[in-house]
Scaffold this motif. Structure first.
Motif, short mmCIF file in Angstrom:
data_model
loop_
_atom_site.label_atom_id
_atom_site.label_comp_id
_atom_site.label_asym_id
_atom_site.label_seq_id
_atom_site.Cartn_x
_atom_site.Cartn_y
_atom_site.Cartn_z
N MET A 1 4.97 -68.54 36.60
CA MET A 1 3.91 -68.12 37.50
C MET A 1 4.41 -68.23 38.93
SD MET A 1 -0.03 -69.41 37.85
CE MET A 1 -0.38 -69.24 36.14
N THR A 2 4.21 -67.19 39.70
CA THR A 2 4.66 -67.18 41.09
C THR A 2 3.54 -67.62 42.02
OG1 THR A 2 4.08 -64.87 41.32
CG2 THR A 2 6.35 -65.36 40.67
N ASP A 3 3.93 -68.10 43.18
CA ASP A 3 2.95 -68.55 44.18
C ASP A 3 2.91 -67.53 45.31
OD1 ASP A 3 1.11 -70.07 45.50
OD2 ASP A 3 2.54 -71.53 46.27
N ASN A 4 2.34 -66.35 45.03
CA ASN A 4 2.33 -65.27 46.00
C ASN A 4 1.28 -65.43 47.08
OD1 ASN A 4 4.39 -64.00 44.63
ND2 ASN A 4 3.01 -62.86 43.33
N ASP A 9 -6.04 -71.12 44.42
CA ASP A 9 -5.70 -72.33 43.67
C ASP A 9 -5.46 -71.96 42.20
OD1 ASP A 9 -8.21 -72.10 42.44
OD2 ASP A 9 -9.09 -73.76 43.56
N ARG A 10 -5.18 -72.98 41.40
CA ARG A 10 -4.87 -72.78 39.98
C ARG A 10 -6.01 -72.09 39.23
NH1 ARG A 10 -6.10 -75.62 35.67
NH2 ARG A 10 -7.02 -77.29 36.88
N ILE A 11 -7.24 -72.45 39.52
CA ILE A 11 -8.40 -71.86 38.84
C ILE A 11 -8.57 -70.39 39.24
CG2 ILE A 11 -10.90 -71.98 38.52
CD1 ILE A 11 -9.44 -74.29 37.22
N ASP A 12 -8.41 -70.07 40.53
CA ASP A 12 -8.48 -68.68 40.97
C ASP A 12 -7.44 -67.84 40.23
OD1 ASP A 12 -10.49 -69.17 42.84
OD2 ASP A 12 -9.07 -69.47 44.49
N LEU A 16 -8.11 -64.63 37.75
CA LEU A 16 -7.47 -63.32 37.95
C LEU A 16 -6.62 -62.93 36.74
CD1 LEU A 16 -6.41 -63.64 41.70
CD2 LEU A 16 -8.31 -62.30 40.76
N GLY A 17 -5.92 -63.88 36.17
CA GLY A 17 -5.10 -63.60 34.99
C GLY A 17 -5.93 -63.12 33.82
N LYS A 33 -12.86 -70.26 29.50
CA LYS A 33 -11.40 -70.12 29.52
C LYS A 33 -10.77 -70.84 30.71
CE LYS A 33 -10.84 -65.88 26.93
NZ LYS A 33 -9.66 -65.78 26.12
N VAL A 34 -11.49 -70.92 31.84
CA VAL A 34 -10.90 -71.53 33.03
C VAL A 34 -11.38 -72.95 33.28
CG1 VAL A 34 -10.49 -69.27 34.09
CG2 VAL A 34 -12.57 -70.56 34.67
N GLY A 35 -12.32 -73.40 32.49
CA GLY A 35 -12.77 -74.79 32.60
C GLY A 35 -13.75 -75.07 33.72
N LEU A 36 -14.61 -74.10 34.04
CA LEU A 36 -15.64 -74.28 35.06
C LEU A 36 -17.01 -73.94 34.47
CD1 LEU A 36 -14.15 -72.55 38.25
CD2 LEU A 36 -14.34 -75.00 37.82
#
Length: 157
Positions: A1-4, A9-12, A16-17, A33-36
């Protein structure tokens, strides 16, 4: 995973994924799926849309079912590379529904055009009626796709 984008953050990135591969997922399922919570997930989605990370939601159609099996890429060279010719070309190509993508490129030609047509006979018609009638076109080279090795819209986030 790239940090573009440092603004995500990780959840965002997870949101998006998931949305890239399943834009019809319910907010509740996405939240799982994202834990929120669904509310927090919906709020993040609204922010991602508002901030321009999510441009639109669409359906991906099957070109074979729609009798558009032949994928072609066309290199286009213009007769002049001036601002007015670029603008006229861009305006005309933007109005052409047969053109799926058009990119101004650096290198040995000016634009790369992507289109789907029924077959080679229809490509010849598209070339004559659309591409060669675009403003400033001097020369074209066509590449008909024989096999899709990789075709994705999923960005590496």
């Amino acid at each position: 995973m790239t940090d573009n984008s440092p603004d995500l953050d990780r959840i965002d990135r997870k949101i998006l994924g998931v949305l890239q591969t399943d834009g019809r997922i319910t907010t509740t399922d996405l939240a799982d799926k994202v834990g929120l919570s669904p509310t927090a997930t919906a709020d993040r989605m609204k922010r991602l849309i508002r901030d321009g990370y999510i441009l639109r939601f669409t359906a991906e159609l099957n070109p074979q079912k729609l009798n558009l099996s032949l994928l072609v890429f066309v290199e286009v060279k213009l007769d002049k590379t001036t601002a007015d010719v670029f603008d006229a070309f861009a305006a005309a190509v933007s109005r052409s529904p047969e053109v799926l993508e058009c990119h101004m490129v650096a290198g040995g030609f000016d634009y790369l055009v992507k289109s789907r047509v029924r077959d080679m006979t229809h490509y010849r018609q598209f070339l004559a009626e659309v591409i060669l009638n675009l403003p400033g076109v001097r020369e074209t080279h066509t590449y008909a796709v024989m096999e899709d090795v990789k075709d994705t819209h999923v960005l590496p986030i």
